[in-house]
Write a protein that holds these residues in place. Structure first.
Motif, mmCIF file in Angstrom:
data_model
loop_
_atom_site.group_PDB
_atom_site.id
_atom_site.type_symbol
_atom_site.label_atom_id
_atom_site.label_comp_id
_atom_site.label_asym_id
_atom_site.label_seq_id
_atom_site.Cartn_x
_atom_site.Cartn_y
_atom_site.Cartn_z
ATOM 1 N N TYR A 83 -18.931 -1.230 -3.597
ATOM 2 C CA TYR A 83 -18.562 -2.647 -3.628
ATOM 3 C C TYR A 83 -17.120 -2.847 -3.193
ATOM 4 N N PHE A 84 -16.231 -1.975 -3.681
ATOM 5 C CA PHE A 84 -14.808 -2.051 -3.352
ATOM 6 C C PHE A 84 -14.479 -0.918 -2.374
ATOM 7 N N GLU A 85 -14.717 -1.187 -1.085
ATOM 8 C CA GLU A 85 -14.624 -0.136 -0.070
ATOM 9 C C GLU A 85 -13.216 0.423 0.087
ATOM 10 N N ASP A 86 -12.194 -0.373 -0.279
ATOM 11 C CA ASP A 86 -10.815 0.100 -0.140
ATOM 12 C C ASP A 86 -10.559 1.367 -0.939
ATOM 13 N N GLN A 121 -2.394 -3.814 -0.656
ATOM 14 C CA GLN A 121 -2.546 -2.439 -0.202
ATOM 15 C C GLN A 121 -1.346 -1.950 0.601
ATOM 16 N N ILE A 122 -1.213 -0.655 0.630
ATOM 17 C CA ILE A 122 -0.109 -0.011 1.319
ATOM 18 C C ILE A 122 -0.049 -0.469 2.775
ATOM 19 N N GLY A 123 1.149 -0.836 3.212
ATOM 20 C CA GLY A 123 1.373 -1.273 4.579
ATOM 21 C C GLY A 123 1.457 -2.776 4.758
ATOM 22 N N GLU A 124 1.015 -3.544 3.772
ATOM 23 C CA GLU A 124 1.051 -4.992 3.930
ATOM 24 C C GLU A 124 2.486 -5.494 4.094
ATOM 25 N N LEU A 125 2.657 -6.375 5.075
ATOM 26 C CA LEU A 125 3.943 -7.020 5.351
ATOM 27 C C LEU A 125 3.617 -8.448 5.775
ATOM 28 N N PRO A 183 10.266 -12.524 2.996
ATOM 29 C CA PRO A 183 8.958 -11.938 3.321
ATOM 30 C C PRO A 183 8.417 -11.122 2.145
ATOM 31 N N ASN A 184 7.145 -10.797 2.235
ATOM 32 C CA ASN A 184 6.463 -10.090 1.146
ATOM 33 C C ASN A 184 6.030 -8.703 1.592
ATOM 34 N N ILE A 185 6.256 -7.711 0.743
ATOM 35 C CA ILE A 185 5.934 -6.311 1.034
ATOM 36 C C ILE A 185 4.925 -5.812 0.003
ATOM 37 N N PHE A 186 4.090 -4.875 0.418
ATOM 38 C CA PHE A 186 3.058 -4.330 -0.474
ATOM 39 C C PHE A 186 3.666 -3.746 -1.752
ATOM 40 N N ALA A 187 2.915 -3.919 -2.849
ATOM 41 C CA ALA A 187 3.239 -3.227 -4.095
ATOM 42 C C ALA A 187 2.186 -2.178 -4.420
ATOM 43 N N GLY A 188 1.039 -2.235 -3.718
ATOM 44 C CA GLY A 188 0.064 -1.144 -3.802
ATOM 45 C C GLY A 188 -1.227 -1.435 -4.531
ATOM 46 N N GLY A 189 -1.266 -2.486 -5.351
ATOM 47 C CA GLY A 189 -2.436 -2.729 -6.176
ATOM 48 C C GLY A 189 -3.588 -3.380 -5.431
ATOM 49 N N HIS A 190 -4.758 -3.330 -6.053
ATOM 50 C CA HIS A 190 -5.973 -3.950 -5.519
ATOM 51 C C HIS A 190 -6.712 -4.703 -6.627
ATOM 52 N N ASN A 191 -7.526 -5.656 -6.225
ATOM 53 C CA ASN A 191 -8.429 -6.390 -7.131
ATOM 54 C C ASN A 191 -7.677 -7.068 -8.267
ATOM 55 N N PHE A 192 -6.604 -7.762 -7.915
ATOM 56 C CA PHE A 192 -5.770 -8.412 -8.918
ATOM 57 C C PHE A 192 -6.549 -9.433 -9.745
ATOM 58 N N HIS A 193 -6.032 -9.693 -10.932
ATOM 59 C CA HIS A 193 -6.498 -10.764 -11.828
ATOM 60 C C HIS A 193 -7.849 -10.481 -12.467
ATOM 61 N N GLY A 194 -8.218 -9.231 -12.588
ATOM 62 C CA GLY A 194 -9.496 -8.935 -13.211
ATOM 63 C C GLY A 194 -9.622 -7.501 -13.665
ATOM 64 N N LYS A 195 -10.777 -7.181 -14.229
ATOM 65 C CA LYS A 195 -10.996 -5.870 -14.852
ATOM 66 C C LYS A 195 -11.139 -4.734 -13.842
ATOM 67 N N TYR A 196 -11.331 -5.066 -12.549
ATOM 68 C CA TYR A 196 -11.466 -4.024 -11.536
ATOM 69 C C TYR A 196 -10.137 -3.695 -10.847
#
Length: 408
Positions: free
Chosen positions: A117-120, A201-205, A369-382
């Motif tokens: 479900y979460f391919e990342d 995710q890593i690399g986001e700018l 500007p905004n730079i990645f912090a690394g997390g995924h699936n914010f605001h929930g249990k996943y």
């Protein structure tokens, strides 16, 4: 890397959920628990001019170690977590050497974090992941950013051979409810520009975000015995359904992507006498954003004419697309891009389907500007974060500081 893990865990286990119904800043008293801890930690690692104001906005300085003038830059993150999901009793799980298979977050409740479900997840095989236990959010948004900024500053303090100009650090409350920058003192911060460490995710700018507004629709009905209601009853719940049916059903978060805007109804309640629902309005294009607000006004007028002025619409702009403030100083994005590329990170430049403190700060005179912090699936249990991504974010911060020191 263990230093990053320990620091992050110490932050996420402190409940800092914000509350949009509160009128105070910060919106919840519990945000002070982490704010006060961060002040102590900034002093402990050797930062100077560490301050916290009456609204829990934290600022600190790493003095320049150069013999020349270079721009003063800043790094900013927020310490509140989303009210969308519980942040109480966060119990992080550490998954070492992730094997690419399902991760059981909570065996009792059969809550599974699955790459099906979460391919990342598959990007992070062999890495160390920090996840929830399936009962709360994690808080990587944005305690990962705070972890990275403090760790990078600590590294620069301990390595004076790395040359850098004056660096300012800022931590804010209430970003998750759209008020993180409202009482941020840009003049006091004193940076020429800054970066929020609040991406995924890593690399986001990112230097584009939504234009954003909130709306509350209140409907006043009349309750009459249903057997004798013809021509008399005004059913507030029914009128709510009419209103929603007149909105474009395909323009919702679950059916839009990239620069596509949406309406998102996130709360609804009511009975025959009274109903209300709240929504957010989002679009990257300013003209389309204004058209969305016009549509809500037209629906309100149409139904008020039909139902004798029973609807009240309250709309409020929240923030705007920072692209128009970043493009004139686009070199600040190029510096971040160069920093990533120099440590073998491929920059992922794309619009934010949301907002950050930086979007408001950019309009307050601090391009951000905004730079990645690394997390995924914010605001929930996943929600989860790879530790290696946080480590890379630390390296990006350090490298940006180095590049600004040699900027001509």
């Amino acid at each position: 890397m263990q230093n990053i893990i320990d620091r992050f865990l110490s932050y996420v286990t402190i409940d800092t959920q914000s509350d949009s119904s509160s009128k105070t800043t910060p919106s919840t008293k519990k945000q002070w628990d982490l704010a006060n801890l961060l002040v102590k930690e900034l002093k402990k690692i050797g930062m100077k001019e560490v301050t916290i104001d009456n609204n829990a906005y934290i600022m600190a300085t790493l003095p320049s170690n150069l013999d020349k003038e270079v721009p003063t830059i800043g790094f900013i993150s927020h310490f509140d977590t989303s009210p969308d999901y519980s942040g109480t009793h966060v119990n992080p799980q550490i998954v070492k050497d992730y094997d690419g298979q399902d991760i059981v977050l909570n065996e009792k409740e059969n809550i599974i974090l699955s790459p099906d479900y979460f391919e990342d997840l598959l990007q992070y095989k062999g890495q160390t992941l920090i996840t929830t236990d399936g009962t709360t959010l994690l808080g990587a948004d944005d305690k990962a950013g705070i972890t990275e900024i403090i760790t990078a500053m600590e590294y620069l303090v301990q390595h004076p051979e790395i040359k850098h100009g004056k660096i300012r650090v800022g931590f804010t409350p209430d970003e998750e409810i759209g008020r993180g920058a409202h009482k941020f003192d840009v003049k006091k911060f004193g940076a020429d520009w800054a970066y929020t460490m609040d991406g995924s995710q890593i690399g986001e700018l990112e230097y584009e975000n939504f234009n954003a507004a909130s709306a509350k629709i209140t409907i006043k009905g009349k309750s009459v015995h249903p057997g004798y209601a013809k021509g008399k009853m005004v059913n507030a719940v029914g009128i709510s359904n009419e209103f929603i049916a007149l909105m474009p059903m395909e323009e919702v978060p679950e059916q839009t992507w990239r620069r596509e805007g949406f309406f998102h109804i996130h709360h609804i309640k009511g009975n025959v006498e009274h109903a209300e629902f709240e929504m957010i309005i989002r679009d990257h294009d300013r003209n389309k954003f204004e058209q969305r607000k016009v549509l809500l006004n037209k629906i309100t007028e149409q139904l008020n004419e039909k139902h004798r002025d029973c609807i009240t619409l309250e709309m409020k702009d929240q923030y705007y697309n920072m692209r128009e403030k970043i493009e004139p100083v686009f070199y600040i994005v190029e510096i971040a891009k160069k920093a990533m590329e120099s440590i073998d990170i491929k920059p992922i430049i794309k619009p934010i389907r949301g907002g950050t403190d930086g979007s408001q700060l950019s309009f307050m005179g601090l391009p951000c500007p905004n730079i990645f912090a690394g997390g995924h699936n914010f605001h929930g249990k996943y929600e989860y974060v790879p530790v290696e991504s946080m480590q890379k974010a630390v390296e990006v911060i350090v490298k940006i500081c180095e590049l600004v020191a040699i900027k001509k």
